[in-house]
Enzyme design. Structure first.
Site: not given
Length: 163
Positions: A116, A128
């Site tokens: 998350e 990411y």
């Protein structure tokens, strides 16, 4: 700085990634306090030293520069916390830690890495996504914030054997 350039800088430096131990908690906490508005407590970090968790630190002669905490559950690695000390942000240290935890997770037969990230954390989201993570969901009100809670994006990277 392009992601690959920063990774090359880190890879050529004197830094190394090692497993962390409870004796590293003071250094972990000093980094944690510089990275988050709602940092984890010492008790939370102490609870992470168990067989189904992996804790890695990026270190050099000056001590700990960053760390990653990953929980293994069945065939999934859940990245719970990745933080780099303020002095080393932008140097590629986070990318190096991320690549290490991905490699180790898949080596240990995890099929997916899940995480998350705060919706407002554009730098982390970019990191990411450039490493292959894709958004698979959202968690409304997941993170503490002021005056209201902040949503999280749920990102995943499927392993080479997944599918």
């Amino acid at each position: 700085m392009e992601p690959e350039q920063s990774y090359r800088q880190v890879a050529s430096a004197t830094r190394r990634i090692r497993s962390l131990a409870p004796t590293d908690i003071p250094d972990i906490l000093s980094i944690e306090l510089t990275g988050y508005s709602h940092p984890w407590s010492e008790a939370i970090f102490r609870d992470c030293f168990r067989p189904d968790y992996r804790l890695w630190g990026l270190a050099d002669g000056d001590g700990l520069q960053g760390y990653a905490v990953v929980a293994y559950l069945f065939d999934e690695a859940h990245l719970l916390n990745l933080c780099v000390g303020a002095r080393w942000r932008g140097s590629g240290a986070g990318r190096l830690l991320l690549r290490h935890l991905i490699r180790e997770s898949f080596r240990e037969h995890m099929q997916r890495v899940l995480l998350e990230v705060r919706r407002s954390n554009a730098i982390a989201i970019d990191l990411y996504k450039t490493e292959g993570f894709v958004q698979i969901g959202e968690r409304p009100g997941y993170y503490p914030a002021s005056p209201v809670r902040e949503d999280a994006l749920v990102l995943a990277l499927e392993g080479p054997e997944a599918g």
